[in-house]
Design an enzyme around this catalytic site. Structure first.
Site, PDB file in Angstrom:
ATOM      1  CD  GLU A  15      -9.137  -2.075  -1.721  1.00 56.92           C
ATOM      2  OE1 GLU A  15      -9.303  -2.083  -0.497  1.00 56.92           O
ATOM      3  OE2 GLU A  15      -8.778  -3.082  -2.361  1.00 56.92           O
TER       4      GLU A  15
ATOM      5  CG  ASP B 276      -1.711  -1.274   1.384  1.00 55.83           C
ATOM      6  OD1 ASP B 276      -2.115  -1.851   0.368  1.00 55.83           O
ATOM      7  OD2 ASP B 276      -1.907  -1.714   2.529  1.00 55.83           O
TER       8      ASP B 276
END
Length: 540
Positions: free
Chosen positions: A194, A20
């Site tokens: 997302e 991420d």
């Protein structure tokens, strides 16, 4: 440091569990923040000056007021940080996930700031809990906007619970969100929308998102709008980046962020994984790593990978920056310092003094035996990331367990139902012995096994050396007594591929990576200590 000009960057740039990524440039310096999940302190920040060579410099969430993950589930905790720089400050947004399984989620989003990466980092400002993957956008007019995915527990299908990207203004003076909440983008048929990041360029607002779930269908999507609140039109190609359906080294590519160099070049950092095989069980013991791709982004057009197509490249063209190397960290740690080396982390608690000490015995790391390997509260485990497919790790432990409820040793760890543990314990009479505990993550019921036919008797006192050799999917434990004894390799081979996202409940449900380190357990509650005199990790 040298001044030679590089031509290519080899991926991944952050090997091992580093998912991420969020990237920011401040002058000549680049920083990447990555998720740490249940590992403490929270958020890894790496620094570079050339986009190829990186050094871990800070984990800013290091005290109870910022982060307390006791009770957080495996693969809960700190998800998807966003690191930006504006108004002379670094702004770090992060999620603390308290519940992640099932229809409901508890995802609390916070903001901390600092004048430099080294800190001091502020106490957190609570933002919201409507979803995860929060990101802060600093607009040209000085206003600031929080975006995050929205979770709707009423939708039945998992992908349908990701119902869009929420946007709300943040007031830095009042330190709170203000004004209406808008759903500005509902994603594409790939679902699981997302990981949002907003940019402003060429008169457009650009919204970068991750889609497809964090498994082998993962992807990066981009959309644009003339107005901040939308509507946003999706790139006609839909995905800027995805490894779906490819057979390249880098798989599970998604969750990205974009940075512009001082020369106007654009690069995208993204998570990926490197499975041991694409034809067998597709397991990635190193977890989700960070890679980089060069972009072509003509004015007013959608960005494209510079090498063409949408699949990630193993090697990418480097920017025209002077090479800036860092000294590699030492392979061996002797615990002579009162501070834990930066490579190591522990699990969940902001009270490390309950788990370990570097001062109670000179030149040793003392672990206090706490709860079992299944505990989500006090688990005395100090470990570092596995960053290589083949490596050797060793430690020396001085421990005298009183009975079978006390044990300590070398552990290969993913989570409470995926680990291999070479431990010094004792029988009911207090006689020291060496044994192996293994839990291979079999779904839905993970069972503890004892791979040795019988425990190995040890002398009543003295240092025991513990080691392991990992070669891709094979792990072999070994031991020796004292400094001069030869190693004895145990007659078992354990499955290191089980220490991976994909093992157990699957790649879409596990989000960390393999660690190797030292542990002490005392299920009697007496906190019996174990001393570790050294630890080494070497790539093979």
């Amino acid at each position: 440091m040298t001044t030679a000009t590089m031509t290519m960057i080899q991926n991944p740039i952050l090997p091992g569990f580093n998912p991420d990524p969020s990237i920011v440039r401040v002058g000549e310096d680049y920083f990447i923040a990555t998720s740490t999940f249940e590992w403490y302190p929270g958020v890894q920040i790496h620094h570079s000056r050339d986009l190829e060579n990186w050094r871990l410099v800070k984990r800013p969430l290091d005290r109870a007021s910022q982060l307390d993950m006791r009770g957080d589930p495996d693969s809960g905790g700190v998800w998807a940080p966003c690191l930006t720089h504006s108004d002379g400050l670094f702004w770090l947004i992060y999620t603390d996930v308290k519940r992640r399984d099932g229809g409901f989620k508890d995802t609390h989003n916070y903001l901390v700031t600092a004048p430099s990466i080294e800190g001091p980092w502020s106490d957190p400002v609570y933002l919201n809990s409507s979803g995860f993957d929060p990101s802060l956008f600093h607009d040209e007019d000085g206003r600031k906007w929080l975006v995050n995915m929205i979770w709707d527990h009423n939708h039945v299908a998992p992908g349908d619970r990701f119902v869009g990207i929420a946007m709300q203004e943040y007031d830095p003076k009042a330190e709170r969100l203000t004004g209406p909440i808008r759903n500005i983008y509902r994603g594409t048929p790939s679902k699981f929308t997302e990981g949002p990041h907003l940019y402003r360029r060429d008169g457009w607002y650009w919204l970068l998102t991750a889609e497809g779930g964090t498994g082998y269908d993962h992807a990066v999507t981009i959309a644009r709008s003339k107005r901040l609140e939308g509507p946003y039109e999706t790139d006609p190609r839909q995905h800027v980046l995805t490894a779906k359906g490819t057979e390249g080294t880098l798989q599970r590519a998604g969750h990205a962020d974009i940075v512009e160099t001082a020369d106007g070049d654009f690069y995208m950092v993204h998570l990926c994984s490197r499975p041991l095989s694409l034809t067998d069980n597709r397991r990635s013991p190193l977890g989700r790593e960070t890679a980089i791709q060069k972009l072509e982004w003509p004015a007013g057009e959608f960005p494209r990978l510079a090498h063409g197509g949408t699949a990630p490249a193993d090697r990418v063209e480097a920017p025209k920056l002077a090479e800036h190397r860092f000294d590699p960290p030492p392979a061996r740690t002797d615990f002579a310092s009162p501070d834990l080396p930066l490579a190591f982390q522990w699990l969940r608690t902001p009270e490390p003094g309950r788990l370990f000490s570097l001062t109670e015995r000179q030149g040793a790391l003392r672990l206090f035996g706490r709860e079992s390997p299944g505990s989500a509260f006090e688990h005395a485990l100090i470990a570092r990331r596995q960053t290589d497919f083949a490596f050797a790790a060793e430690t020396q432990t001085d421990v005298e367990p009183g009975d079978y409820q006390q044990l300590a040793g070398l552990i290969s760890w993913y989570g409470r139902d995926k680990f291999h543990y070479l431990a010094v314990s004792a029988d009911e009479a207090g006689n020291r012995l060496l044994t192996v505990y293994s839990c291979a993550g079999d779904f839905p019921l993970a069972r503890l096994t004892f791979p040795l036919e019988s425990p190995i008797a040890l002398p009543p006192t003295g240092v025991v050396r513990l080691g392991c050799d990992v070669d891709r999917a094979d792990l072999r434990f070994r031991y020796a007594l004292g400094d001069s004894q030869d190693w004895t390799t145990l007659p078992i081979v354990l499955d290191q591929s089980a220490i991976s996202d994909e093992a157990g409940s699957g790649e879409g449900a596990n989000f960390t990576g393999a660690f190797i380190g030292m542990a002490a357990h005392d299920t009697s509650g007496r906190g019996r200590p174990a001393d570790f005199l050294s630890f080494s990790y070497e790539a093979r």
